[in-house]
Write a protein that holds these residues in place. Structure first.
Motif, PDB file in Angstrom:
ATOM      1  N   VAL A  32       0.862  -1.177   0.000  1.00 41.24           N
ATOM      2  CA  VAL A  32       0.000   0.000   0.000  1.00 41.24           C
ATOM      3  C   VAL A  32       0.901   1.229   0.000  1.00 41.24           C
ATOM      4  CG1 VAL A  32      -1.778   1.283   1.231  1.00 41.24           C
ATOM      5  CG2 VAL A  32      -1.824  -1.220   1.216  1.00 41.24           C
ATOM      6  N   SER A  33       0.714   2.080  -0.971  1.00 49.78           N
ATOM      7  CA  SER A  33       1.613   3.214  -1.170  1.00 49.78           C
ATOM      8  C   SER A  33       1.338   4.351  -0.188  1.00 49.78           C
ATOM      9  CB  SER A  33       1.471   3.731  -2.599  1.00 49.78           C
ATOM     10  OG  SER A  33       2.352   4.801  -2.843  1.00 49.78           O
ATOM     11  N   SER A  34       2.391   5.083   0.144  1.00 55.49           N
ATOM     12  CA  SER A  34       2.220   6.310   0.926  1.00 55.49           C
ATOM     13  C   SER A  34       1.712   7.448   0.045  1.00 55.49           C
ATOM     14  CB  SER A  34       3.548   6.714   1.576  1.00 55.49           C
ATOM     15  OG  SER A  34       4.494   7.088   0.593  1.00 55.49           O
ATOM     16  N   TYR A  35       1.774   7.233  -1.273  1.00 59.28           N
ATOM     17  CA  TYR A  35       1.238   8.210  -2.221  1.00 59.28           C
ATOM     18  C   TYR A  35      -0.215   7.848  -2.526  1.00 59.28           C
ATOM     19  CZ  TYR A  35       6.168   9.224  -3.011  1.00 59.28           C
ATOM     20  OH  TYR A  35       7.486   9.545  -2.843  1.00 59.28           O
ATOM     21  N   CYS A  36      -1.072   8.849  -2.628  1.00 61.60           N
ATOM     22  CA  CYS A  36      -2.459   8.600  -3.011  1.00 61.60           C
ATOM     23  C   CYS A  36      -2.665   9.081  -4.441  1.00 61.60           C
ATOM     24  CB  CYS A  36      -3.434   9.303  -2.068  1.00 61.60           C
ATOM     25  SG  CYS A  36      -3.422  11.114  -2.182  1.00 61.60           S
TER      26      CYS A  36
ATOM     27  N   LEU B 187       6.445   7.308  -8.788  1.00 62.76           N
ATOM     28  CA  LEU B 187       6.815   7.416  -7.379  1.00 62.76           C
ATOM     29  C   LEU B 187       6.294   6.228  -6.579  1.00 62.76           C
ATOM     30  CD1 LEU B 187       6.149  11.225  -6.785  1.00 62.76           C
ATOM     31  CD2 LEU B 187       8.382  10.097  -6.818  1.00 62.76           C
ATOM     32  N   ALA B 188       5.040   5.854  -6.822  1.00 62.67           N
ATOM     33  CA  ALA B 188       4.447   4.740  -6.080  1.00 62.67           C
ATOM     34  C   ALA B 188       5.124   3.421  -6.417  1.00 62.67           C
ATOM     35  CB  ALA B 188       2.951   4.665  -6.374  1.00 62.67           C
TER      36      ALA B 188
ATOM     37  N   ASN C 104      11.449  -0.566  -3.997  1.00 61.85           N
ATOM     38  CA  ASN C 104      12.555  -0.326  -3.069  1.00 61.85           C
ATOM     39  C   ASN C 104      12.346  -1.039  -1.740  1.00 61.85           C
ATOM     40  OD1 ASN C 104      13.923   1.275  -4.903  1.00 61.85           O
ATOM     41  ND2 ASN C 104      13.126   3.191  -4.091  1.00 61.85           N
ATOM     42  N   LYS C 105      11.092  -1.362  -1.428  1.00 61.78           N
ATOM     43  CA  LYS C 105      10.774  -2.099  -0.207  1.00 61.78           C
ATOM     44  C   LYS C 105      10.747  -3.606  -0.432  1.00 61.78           C
ATOM     45  CE  LYS C 105       7.950   1.560   1.928  1.00 61.78           C
ATOM     46  NZ  LYS C 105       6.570   1.910   2.391  1.00 61.78           N
ATOM     47  N   GLY C 106      10.993  -4.024  -1.667  1.00 62.55           N
ATOM     48  CA  GLY C 106      11.021  -5.447  -1.974  1.00 62.55           C
ATOM     49  C   GLY C 106       9.709  -6.019  -2.480  1.00 62.55           C
TER      50      GLY C 106
END
Length: 301
Positions: free
Chosen positions: A143-147, A169-170, A176-178
């Motif tokens: 779940v992305s921190s970007y909306c 970006l998302a 990057n988090k795998g």
């Protein structure tokens, strides 16, 4: 650029540019273009398939009509004939000896450093052989921190170049988090879509998908809904929170580039229904049959 290693074209590749077929390796554009500097342009992603009756561009009219609508929504003149663009697209595939291929039409603007209407408009169509965008394995989503952008801030239903910074970006954050890909919520924290694909999820033998308004109205999404009607699968369109999605039995993404791809987990919480037994798997097969014009297989499922 070293054209020998470019994955999209080589020294023989042709593209269609402002009414003419030109070599991709030697065709240039202006570095002061409004699209390059501000993302002020519109594009489409279209697939061609090698069907039993020859090479066919899937839903070409719908894609080019959406390209026209995207341009109109953001006040970019669109003075091209859709039937002619479809004809040129088939010619492009032929001159590049492509059968299964991805086509990218883009409408972009002339040099203009002001935030005003375009000084002039160009169209380019290119094509290359491209596999399934998200691969064939089940996806692990973060779940992305970007909306997704608020629909009052942009024309959310337009497929516009600059909008995809949000997607980039998302996607990069998730990778990057795998994780394999991202999942974006809207500005009210309802489930929206992926960076480049629409979302469906299954619960108790029925499908649910976010309603239009905060998502791109995907052509593949519409196709899946059409297939569900043929297969007597109930589909609900509405606003769903993350808890409802995570509590679902199964889920999948769909899009022209991604086609239909299953989702294994959201933030490492796995769906419990075996993908092979899910509605998504059934629709994955039905979609492939449809684009390959194997209608009889679809009807007998």
């Amino acid at each position: 650029m070293n054209t020998n290693t470019n994955p999209y074209y080589n020294e023989k590749t042709m593209l269609f540019f402002n009414g003419k077929f030109k070599k991709a390796a030697t065709t240039t554009t202006d570095l002061y273009g409004q699209t390059l500097h501000y993302g002020y342009g519109a594009f489409e992603g279209i697939r061609a398939y090698n069907t039993s009756s020859g090479t066919k561009i899937f839903k070409a009219t719908e894609h080019y009509e959406r390209l026209k609508k995207s341009c109109e929504l953001i006040n970019i003149p669109f003075q091209y004939n859709i039937d002619e663009l479809i004809e040129r697209s088939y010619e492009l595939l032929e001159v590049n000896n492509l059968t299964d291929a991805y086509l990218r039409p883009i409408v972009f603007c002339d040099p203009n450093m002001s935030l005003s209407k375009p000084n002039g408009v160009n169209i380019m169509i290119c094509a290359w052989k491209w596999g399934t965008y998200l691969g064939n394995n089940l996806l692990n989503l973060a779940v992305s921190s970007y909306c997704r952008p608020h629909p009052k801030s942009i024309k959310i239903e337009a497929k516009v170049c600059g909008h995809y910074i949000n997607s980039i970006l998302a996607t990069n954050e998730a990778k990057n988090k795998g994780f394999d890909e991202a999942l974006l919520l809207d500005t009210d924290n309802f489930v929206a879509e992926g960076p480049g694909a629409n979302l469906f999820f299954e619960k108790k033998g029925q499908l649910f998908t976010p309603q239009l308004g905060n998502i791109l109205p995907g052509i593949t999404r519409a196709t899946i809904i059409e297939l569900c009607k043929k297969l007597d699968i109930k589909v609900h369109e509405g606003q769903y929170n993350l808890e409802q999605l995570v509590d679902a039995d199964a889920a999948f993404y769909c899009g022209t580039a991604a086609e239909v791809v299953g989702i294994r987990a959201i933030d490492e919480k796995e769906f419990q229904l075996d993908w092979e037994k899910s509605l998504g798997k059934k629709l994955q097969s039905a979609y492939k049959n449809l684009v390959l014009e194997q209608e009889l297989v679809l009807q007998n499922q």
